[in-house]
Write a protein that holds these residues in place. Structure first.
Motif, short mmCIF file in Angstrom:
data_model
loop_
_atom_site.label_atom_id
_atom_site.label_comp_id
_atom_site.label_asym_id
_atom_site.label_seq_id
_atom_site.Cartn_x
_atom_site.Cartn_y
_atom_site.Cartn_z
N PHE A 160 0.70 -1.19 -0.04
CA PHE A 160 0.14 -0.02 0.24
C PHE A 160 0.81 1.44 0.18
CE2 PHE A 160 -3.12 2.72 2.74
CZ PHE A 160 -3.55 3.21 1.56
N PRO A 161 1.66 1.61 -1.01
CA PRO A 161 2.59 2.55 -1.22
C PRO A 161 2.26 3.76 -0.86
CG PRO A 161 2.21 1.60 -3.32
CD PRO A 161 1.54 0.80 -2.32
N ALA A 162 0.83 4.26 -1.25
CA ALA A 162 0.37 5.63 -0.93
C ALA A 162 -0.13 5.76 0.42
CB ALA A 162 -0.91 5.68 -1.80
N GLY A 163 -0.09 4.84 1.28
CA GLY A 163 -0.48 4.87 2.54
C GLY A 163 0.54 5.36 3.56
N GLY A 164 -0.01 5.91 4.62
CA GLY A 164 1.00 6.57 6.02
C GLY A 164 1.02 5.65 6.72
N GLU A 165 1.78 5.80 7.67
CA GLU A 165 2.33 4.77 8.89
C GLU A 165 1.01 4.02 9.39
OE1 GLU A 165 5.23 3.70 9.93
OE2 GLU A 165 5.88 4.67 8.15
N ASP A 166 -0.13 4.85 9.58
CA ASP A 166 -1.39 4.23 10.31
C ASP A 166 -2.06 3.49 9.21
OD1 ASP A 166 -2.34 6.00 8.16
OD2 ASP A 166 -3.71 7.03 10.12
N GLY A 167 -1.81 3.25 7.90
CA GLY A 167 -2.35 2.46 6.94
C GLY A 167 -3.76 2.61 6.79
N ARG A 168 -4.21 3.76 7.26
CA ARG A 168 -5.81 4.11 6.79
C ARG A 168 -5.82 4.70 5.43
NH1 ARG A 168 -9.17 2.14 9.93
NH2 ARG A 168 -10.52 3.67 9.46
N GLY A 169 -7.02 4.35 4.76
CA GLY A 169 -7.32 4.77 3.35
C GLY A 169 -8.44 4.68 3.00
N GLU A 170 -8.87 5.00 1.65
CA GLU A 170 -10.13 4.89 1.07
C GLU A 170 -10.28 4.43 -0.15
OE1 GLU A 170 -12.11 8.81 1.23
OE2 GLU A 170 -12.65 8.70 3.31
N VAL A 171 -11.23 3.49 -0.68
CA VAL A 171 -11.14 2.84 -1.99
C VAL A 171 -12.34 2.78 -2.64
CG1 VAL A 171 -11.45 0.76 -0.77
CG2 VAL A 171 -10.45 0.70 -3.29
N GLU A 172 -12.55 3.06 -3.94
CA GLU A 172 -13.89 3.12 -4.35
C GLU A 172 -14.37 1.80 -5.06
OE1 GLU A 172 -15.68 6.00 -4.66
OE2 GLU A 172 -14.06 7.08 -3.84
N ALA A 173 -15.54 1.38 -4.75
CA ALA A 173 -15.80 0.15 -5.04
C ALA A 173 -17.49 -0.23 -5.02
CB ALA A 173 -15.33 -1.31 -4.55
N GLY A 174 -18.12 -0.78 -5.88
CA GLY A 174 -19.57 -0.72 -5.98
C GLY A 174 -20.44 0.51 -5.87
N GLY A 175 -19.69 1.51 -6.52
CA GLY A 175 -20.43 2.94 -6.59
C GLY A 175 -20.53 3.50 -5.25
N ARG A 176 -19.47 3.15 -4.28
CA ARG A 176 -19.52 3.85 -3.18
C ARG A 176 -18.05 3.97 -2.60
NH1 ARG A 176 -22.50 0.04 1.58
NH2 ARG A 176 -21.23 1.48 2.98
N THR A 177 -17.51 4.88 -1.68
CA THR A 177 -16.41 4.72 -0.93
C THR A 177 -16.26 4.08 0.41
OG1 THR A 177 -15.93 7.11 -1.88
CG2 THR A 177 -14.76 6.59 -0.06
N ASN B 103 -8.25 -5.37 -7.05
CA ASN B 103 -7.45 -5.04 -8.33
C ASN B 103 -7.38 -3.58 -8.16
OD1 ASN B 103 -6.79 -7.81 -9.63
ND2 ASN B 103 -9.22 -7.50 -9.50
N SER B 104 -7.59 -2.87 -7.03
CA SER B 104 -7.32 -1.41 -7.16
C SER B 104 -5.86 -0.93 -7.30
CB SER B 104 -7.98 -0.75 -5.73
OG SER B 104 -7.51 0.51 -5.54
N ASP B 105 -5.74 0.28 -8.17
CA ASP B 105 -4.46 0.81 -8.25
C ASP B 105 -3.66 1.19 -6.92
OD1 ASP B 105 -4.86 0.48 -11.00
OD2 ASP B 105 -5.49 2.67 -11.26
N LEU B 106 -4.68 1.16 -5.76
CA LEU B 106 -3.85 1.40 -4.65
C LEU B 106 -2.97 0.20 -4.05
CD1 LEU B 106 -6.82 2.93 -2.70
CD2 LEU B 106 -5.00 4.24 -3.38
N PHE B 107 -3.41 -0.87 -4.68
CA PHE B 107 -2.54 -2.00 -4.30
C PHE B 107 -1.95 -2.83 -5.48
CE2 PHE B 107 -6.72 -1.73 -1.95
CZ PHE B 107 -6.22 -1.17 -0.70
N PRO B 108 -0.41 -2.40 -5.65
CA PRO B 108 0.22 -2.99 -6.85
C PRO B 108 0.32 -4.56 -6.80
CG PRO B 108 1.73 -1.82 -5.18
CD PRO B 108 0.21 -1.44 -4.65
N ASN B 109 0.25 -5.27 -5.48
CA ASN B 109 0.34 -6.74 -5.66
C ASN B 109 -1.01 -7.28 -5.36
OD1 ASN B 109 1.97 -9.25 -5.41
ND2 ASN B 109 2.02 -9.07 -3.12
N ARG B 110 -2.07 -6.63 -5.66
CA ARG B 110 -3.45 -6.77 -5.54
C ARG B 110 -3.60 -6.85 -3.84
NH1 ARG B 110 -5.46 -12.11 -8.71
NH2 ARG B 110 -3.39 -12.80 -7.88
N THR B 111 -4.66 -7.33 -3.35
CA THR B 111 -4.99 -7.40 -1.92
C THR B 111 -5.92 -8.20 -1.70
OG1 THR B 111 -5.22 -6.06 -0.07
CG2 THR B 111 -6.36 -5.37 -1.66
N ASN B 112 -6.09 -8.86 -0.43
CA ASN B 112 -6.94 -9.67 0.26
C ASN B 112 -7.86 -8.80 0.82
OD1 ASN B 112 -6.17 -12.43 0.11
ND2 ASN B 112 -4.16 -11.55 0.78
#
Length: 280
Positions: free
Chosen positions: A128-145, A180-189
């Motif tokens: 999660f290269p765009a994330g800070g030390e706390d690992g918090r973030g937002e992702v778009e999926a299913g028409g919502r955040t 498969n979000s661009d936030l996760f270059p190695n994909r994610t669970n």
């Protein structure tokens, strides 16, 4: 080619010893073997091989049914550990195996239960290269955040806290977009969870698998996220396939306890072997 099929909370793997393979275990062959219609059918494959280090019982490689290789699986590792003990690779109650994510130290509790020292979880990682030390973030999926907690526990976890809507979520519709979000270059669970005291209810969408009955690393990720949000360090995680105990200690150390058992042992048919011979 001999194999054993094991399951843990409904999460099943085919276990193969490297010496039994007549060819390289390529992604195309893994997909065919795991196919429920044209192969044996399973959630993945576990490949065991001896190592030169006398302090390590075996090397464990973990493959998803889409042919990709996973760094770690909590359920798969437990199945491999119990197989190693049952098959005579070791008679010790405590030993070490090595995975792509690093060494794992299991403790055998009974004929079907063990505890895994999963190492220390982290909220910051290259997954999660765009994330800070706390690992918090937002992702778009299913028409919502969705607000999420990134947890690295041998593999990447995107953990999302939800409320009463947990059981009604369509993971098959939402999961692939997050995986498969661009936030996760190695994909994610992806884990969706709801916490209540010392209990966590979680549903899992596993990278390279899809929605699954259970996941040891997914349960661990959900437990870590719940703990960071205020839950105690000793948690019971309820999955669709059953329950796992997760203990979170200093430095986000994680101990995972659960069961695993054999389903059957067999050999690949001559017809399937011929089809696999033709694959690269």
């Amino acid at each position: 080619m001999k194999f054993e099929k094991w399951q843990a909370l409904g999460n099943d793997y085919l276990i193969v010893e490297a010496a039994a393979l007549p060819w390289e275990l390529s992604p195309a062959r893994i997909k065919r073997i795991c196919d429920p219609h044209f192969g044996v059918g399973s959630d993945g494959m576990l490949l065991l091989a001896p190592v030169e280090d006398p302090e390590v019982v075996a090397e464990l490689r973990i493959f998803n049914p889409d042919g990709s290789e996973a760094e770690l699986s909590g359920n798969g590792a437990r199945e491999a550990v119990m197989y190693l003990r049952r098959s005579g690779w070791t008679d010790a109650d405590k030993f070490t195996i090595v995975t792509k994510a690093g060494p794992i130290a299991p403790t055998i509790r009974s004929e079907r239960e063990c505890t895994l020292e999963m190492g220390n979880a982290s909220t910051a990682s290259a997954d999660f290269p765009a994330g800070g030390e706390d690992g918090r973030g937002e992702v778009e999926a299913g028409g919502r955040t969705w607000s999420f907690q990134h947890v690295s526990i041998g593999n990447p976890q995107c953990v999302i806290a939800v409320g009463d809507e947990l059981e009604s979520l369509d993971l098959r519709a939402i999961g692939p977009e997050i995986e498969n979000s661009d936030l996760f270059p190695n994909r994610t669970n992806v884990s969706f969870f709801r916490a209540d005291g010392d209990r966590v209810r979680a549903r899992i969408f596993e990278r390279g698998v899809g929605e699954t009955l259970s996941s040891g690393t997914g349960a661990s990720g959900a437990a870590v996220a719940a703990h960071l949000a205020g839950s105690p360090g000793e948690l019971t995680v309820e999955l669709d396939g059953g329950e796992l105990a997760v203990e979170i200690g200093e430095g986000l150390s994680v101990r995972l306890t659960g069961w695993a058992e054999p389903v059957y042992a067999g050999e690949l048919s001559a017809e399937l072997l011929r089809a696999l011979d033709e694959l690269d």
